[in-house]
Write a protein that holds these residues in place. Structure first.
Motif, PDB file in Angstrom:
ATOM      1  N   LEU A 186      -2.575   9.252   3.820  1.00  0.00           N
ATOM      2  CA  LEU A 186      -4.031   9.187   3.917  1.00  0.00           C
ATOM      3  C   LEU A 186      -4.653  10.157   2.930  1.00  0.00           C
ATOM      4  O   LEU A 186      -4.090  11.208   2.645  1.00  0.00           O
ATOM      5  N   PRO A 187      -5.814   9.819   2.381  1.00  0.00           N
ATOM      6  CA  PRO A 187      -6.517  10.787   1.539  1.00  0.00           C
ATOM      7  C   PRO A 187      -7.034  11.940   2.402  1.00  0.00           C
ATOM      8  O   PRO A 187      -7.143  11.797   3.632  1.00  0.00           O
TER       9      PRO A 187
ATOM     10  N   TYR B 163      -6.072   6.088  -2.367  1.00  0.00           N
ATOM     11  CA  TYR B 163      -6.001   5.253  -1.158  1.00  0.00           C
ATOM     12  C   TYR B 163      -6.778   3.952  -1.330  1.00  0.00           C
ATOM     13  O   TYR B 163      -6.275   2.867  -1.017  1.00  0.00           O
TER      14      TYR B 163
ATOM     15  N   HIS C  65      -9.229   9.422  11.108  1.00  0.00           N
ATOM     16  CA  HIS C  65      -8.633   8.128  10.828  1.00  0.00           C
ATOM     17  C   HIS C  65      -8.995   7.088  11.892  1.00  0.00           C
ATOM     18  O   HIS C  65      -9.225   5.927  11.583  1.00  0.00           O
TER      19      HIS C  65
ATOM     20  N   ALA D  91       0.833  -1.203   0.000  1.00  0.00           N
ATOM     21  CA  ALA D  91       0.000   0.000   0.000  1.00  0.00           C
ATOM     22  C   ALA D  91       0.866   1.251   0.000  1.00  0.00           C
ATOM     23  O   ALA D  91       0.596   2.218  -0.723  1.00  0.00           O
ATOM     24  N   SER D  92       1.926   1.214   0.802  1.00  0.00           N
ATOM     25  CA  SER D  92       2.810   2.375   0.875  1.00  0.00           C
ATOM     26  C   SER D  92       3.437   2.647  -0.486  1.00  0.00           C
ATOM     27  O   SER D  92       3.498   3.772  -0.959  1.00  0.00           O
TER      28      SER D  92
ATOM     29  N   ALA E 156       0.651   3.906  -2.954  1.00  0.00           N
ATOM     30  CA  ALA E 156       0.109   5.239  -2.715  1.00  0.00           C
ATOM     31  C   ALA E 156       1.192   6.313  -2.802  1.00  0.00           C
ATOM     32  O   ALA E 156       0.955   7.410  -3.287  1.00  0.00           O
TER      33      ALA E 156
ATOM     34  N   VAL F 153       1.759   5.219   4.886  1.00  0.00           N
ATOM     35  CA  VAL F 153       0.741   5.136   3.852  1.00  0.00           C
ATOM     36  C   VAL F 153       0.003   6.468   3.887  1.00  0.00           C
ATOM     37  O   VAL F 153      -0.737   6.734   4.824  1.00  0.00           O
TER      38      VAL F 153
END
Lengths: 288, 334
Positions: free
Chosen positions: A123-124, A61, A141, A50-51, A54, A121
Motif C-alpha cells: 500500500l502507498p 499504487y 485502507h 498489481a502485486s 507494485a 500488494v
C-alpha cells in the motif's frame, strides 16, 4: 461497544470489496445467463498483476491498479471471444464445466508462474496507518475500500440508469432477442459489459487484497462467496447485490470475531437458510 | 399428442425385459476388466480399489445429474458421510465386521442424501448450484470441527476391519479389498440397471425433460427426485464405506469441494445419463490422474481444466456417449 464498532467497520469494508468483485458477475449473469465460476479467477489475475507491478516493478499504487484492470481485461476478452461465446444459452451443467475448467487452468498457471505463496500488494503511505475519528481510530485502507465500493455502486447506478448504454443494457437483460430486433447490437453490449465486469473484478481483487489475500487457490476459495452474493442478491440487480454483500459481510465478519472456530460454518448455514427462504434471491424476479 | 408419447414411455417400460442381454454383456465387460486389472497391475490393487470407490461415487452422481438433471457440485457429501460412518463405527464402536461397516455407510449415505436432496431440490439453476456448494462446505467444516469424532484434519484412523465373512483377511496387497470392491460394484451396477429402467427411473427421466408436464400428469417431481437422491446417497455410501475399509483411514478430502468437482468431471468425461458412461469416465480419469500426477503434480490442475474445456467443446456427450452415437450411426448406415 468497541467490538461492535470494529466489527461494523470490518464488515462494511469486507462487504464493499465483495460488492466490487461480484457486481460484475451479477450483471453478466443477468445479461448473458452464464453461470460463470471463473469470475474469482479474474479478480485473482488482477491481484497478481498489481502485486507484480507494485512490488517487483516498483510502480505507484495507482498505476498498479490501472495496469491490473487493463491487463486483466486484455487477458479476459480473448477468453470470452473463444470460449464463453460458445456456451451462451447452453445448459447450466455445460456452463459450469466450461468455467470450472477455465478456473482450474488459471489456478494451475498462476501456481506455476507465481508460485504457491501469498502475494501482497504494497500500500502507498497515504493508505497505511489509521484515521482518528475522535472516538475511534480506523485503518485508512478500510475507509479506502468502503469509498471504492460506494464509488463503484454510484458509478454503475449512473451508467445503467442514466446513459444510453444503460438503456440498451437493461433492454438486453430483459429480452435479448427483442432488443436485438429493435436494433441494439447485443454482441457489443455483451462484450462491453463482460469487459467492465472483468475490470471491476480485477479492481476489487486489488483493493481487497488486504482482506482476501492473493494466492493460487483464491479463485476456488472465494468462488462460492461471489456466487453466493449473486444468488442471494438476485442476478442482475445492483441494489440486491449491495444488500447481499453487506448482509453476508456482516454475517461472515461477526462469525469470525465472535466464534472464530465456527465462522465458516455459520456463514454457509446462513447462505443455505437465505436461499431456501428466497430461492430467487432478495431482489430476484421471475426468470424470463 | 405429447401426452400419449409420455404415457407410452411409462406403459411400455415394465413390458420390456427388465434385464436384457445387453446388460449381461455389460456386466461381463465389467468383470472382465476387473480380472484383467487384477493380473495386469498386481502391485497396484490399492489404486484399482480406489477407482472402484470413485466409480460408485460417479454412478451415484449420474443418478441425480444424468438421470434427474440436478446440477450439483456437492456430491462428495454423500460419499464422505458413508466413509465417516463406516470409519466411526469401526474406530469408536468396535464394529469391525466389513459388512456391518458397509451397512453403516449405506444408511449414513442415504440419510445424507435425504438431507442434501431436501435442501438442494428447493431451488433451481444457479441457487441450486450455490446450495450444493454451501452444503459440501458445511459438511466439510462440520467434520473438521467435530474432531473428537472424525479426527479433524489429521484424518480418522484406527479402522481395523476383521476378515470378510470371517474367512478372508484384508491383506497387505489389497487383494481381498479389491475382490470385495468388484463384487460391490457388480451388485450395485445390476441394481441400478433395474432401477433406471423401472417406471420410477422413467419418471425421473421425464422430470428431467419437463417437470411441469410430469406434475400435470399427477406425479410429484419433488418426491420422485428426493427418492432418487436417497438411492444415490446409498450408492455413494457404498463407495465411501469401501474406501474406508480398503484404505483404513478417512480424510477430510473425502468431503471436499475438489472431490465433488472431480467426480462431476469424471461423469462428464464418460458421458452423463448412462451407467457405462460413468464407469468409463472414472476409469479413464483416474488412470490419467495417476500417470500425470506422478509425472508432474504441478500441472495436474491445468490438465484437468484443459481436459474439461476440450470435452465441453469437442465431445459434449462424453467418451461413451460419443462412441455409442458413432456405433448407432454406423448401424443406421448399413
Amino acid at each position: 461497544m468497541q467490538t461492535v464498532l470494529s466489527i461494523a467497520i470490518d464488515a462494511l469494508a469486507y462487504g464493499m470489496v465483495l460488492f466490487v468483485i461480484s457486481i460484475g458477475l451479477s450483471v453478466t449473469m443477468g445479461l448473458m445467463r452464464v453461470v460463470n465460476l471463473a469470475h474469482g479467477a479474474f479478480a485473482m489475475i488482477g491481484g497478481y498483476i498489481a502485486s507484480y507491478a507494485a512490488r517487483d516493478l516498483g510502480l505507484a499504487y495507482g498505476f498498479a491498479v490501472l495496469l491490473a484492470i487493463f491487463g486483466t481485461i486484455v487477458i479476459a476478452v480473448p477468453i470470452e471471444r473463444l470460449l464463453y461465446r460458445r456456451i451462451y444459452g447452453a445448459p447450466e451443467l455445460t456452463q459450469v464445466l466450461m468455467t470450472i475448467g477455465i478456473t482450474f487452468c488459471i489456478i494451475g498457471i498462476a501456481n506455476y508462474v507465481f508460485g504457491p505463496t501469498l502475494k501482497t500488494v504494497p500500500l502507498p503511505s497515504e493508505l497505511q496507518g489509521s484515521v482518528d475519528l475522535g472516538f475511534r481510530a480506523i485503518a485508512t485502507h478500510r475507509i479506502f475500500a468502503i469509498l471504492c465500493g460506494l464509488a463503484v455502486a454510484a458509478g454503475l447506478w449512473y451508467a445503467i440508469e442514466k446513459t444510453a448504454f444503460g438503456v440498451k443494457l437493461r433492454a438486453s437483460v430483459d429480452n435479448a432477442a427483442m432488443a436485438a430486433a429493435l436494433g441494439v447490437r447485443t454482441e457489443i453490449v455483451y462484450a462491453v459489459s463482460f469487459a467492465v465486469a472483468v475490470g471491476l473484478a480485477a479492481f476489487g481483487g486489488v483493493v481487497g487484497a488486504e482482506l482476501l489475500p492473493v494466492e493460487p487457490y483464491y479463485a476456488l476459495r472465494y468462488m462460492v462467496t461471489f456466487l453466493v452474493v449473486v444468488s442471494v442478491g438476485g442476478a442482475g440487480s445492483i441494489p440486491g447485490a449491495l444488500v447481499a454483500c453487506l448482509l453476508l459481510g456482516a454475517i461472515d465478519t461477526t462469525g469470525r470475531y465472535l466464534m472464530p472456530e465456527f465462522g465458516e460454518f455459520f456463514f454457509y448455514l446462513a447462505v443455505i437458510a437465505i436461499i431456501c427462504v428466497f430461492p430467487r434471491g432478495l431482489a430476484g424476479r421471475a426468470k424470463g | 399428442m405429447t401426452m400419449t408419447t409420455t404415457n407410452d414411455l411409462i406403459a411400455t417400460a415394465p413390458a420390456r425385459r427388465r434385464f436384457g442381454g445387453g446388460d449381461l454383456a455389460g456386466l461381463a465387460v465389467i468383470l472382465l476388466v476387473a480380472v484383467l486389472g487384477y493380473f495386469l497391475f498386481p502391485n497396484n490393487l490399492a489404486l484399482l480399489t480406489r477407482i472402484i470407490a470413485a466409480a460408485l461415487l460417479v454412478l451415484s452422481l449420474d443418478l441425480v445429474t444424468g438421470y434427474c438433471g440436478v446440477a450439483t457440485l456437492g456430491h462428495a457429501a454423500l460419499f464422505g458421510a458413508g466413509a465417516y460412518a463406516a470409519g466411526i463405527a469401526s474406530a469408536h464402536y468396535g464394529i469391525n465386521d466389513p459388512l456391518a461397516m458397509l451397512a453403516f455407510g449405506i444408511v449414513a449415505g442415504a440419510v445424507a442424501g435425504l438431507i442434501c436432496g431436501f435442501v438442494i431440490l428447493r431451488a433451481h439453476g444457479l441457487p441450486q448450484l450455490v446450495l450444493s456448494i454451501a452444503l459440501i462446505h458445511l459438511f466439510h467444516e462440520f467434520a473438521n470441527k467435530a474432531s473428537s469424532w472424525t479426527g479433524g484434519s489429521d484424518g480418522l484412523s484406527g479402522i481395523a476391519p476383521t476378515a470378510l465373512l470371517g474367512l478372508y483377511e484384508f491383506d497387505l496387497w489389497g487383494r481381498t479389498a479389491y475382490v470385495f470392491g468388484v463384487a460391490l460394484l457388480a451388485v450395485v451396477f445390476v441394481l441400478l440397471r433395474l432401477i433406471v429402467r423401472s417406471p420410477f427411473g422413467m419418471l425421473c427421466r421425464g422430470i428431467k425433460e419437463d417437470p411441469v408436464r410430469v406434475r400435470s400428469m399427477g406425479a410429484s417431481p419433488k418426491i420422485a427426485l428426493t427418492k432418487m437422491y436417497v438411492i444415490s446417497g446409498a450408492v455413494a455410501g457404498v463407495g465411501g464405506a469401501l474406501n474406508a475399509i480398503s484404505t483404513q483411514v478417512v480424510g477430510l478430502d473425502s468431503l471436499s469441494f475438489t472431490m465433488s468437482a472431480e467426480s462431476l468431471v469424471m461423469l462428464v468425461l464418460g458421458g452423463t445419463g448412462s451407467l457405462f458412461g460413468a464407469l468409463t469416465g472414472t476409469v479413464v480419469f483416474m488412470f490419467f490422474e495417476d500417470v500425470v500426477s506422478a509425472a508432474n503434480p504441478f500441472h495436474w490442475l491445468t490438465m484437468v481444466g484443459a481436459l474439461l474445456i476440450a470435452v465441453v467443446l469437442f465431445a459434449p456427450k462424453g467418451i461413451y456417449g460419443t462412441a455409442a452415437a458413432f456405433v448407432a450411426r454406423r448401424k443406421e448406415a448399413q
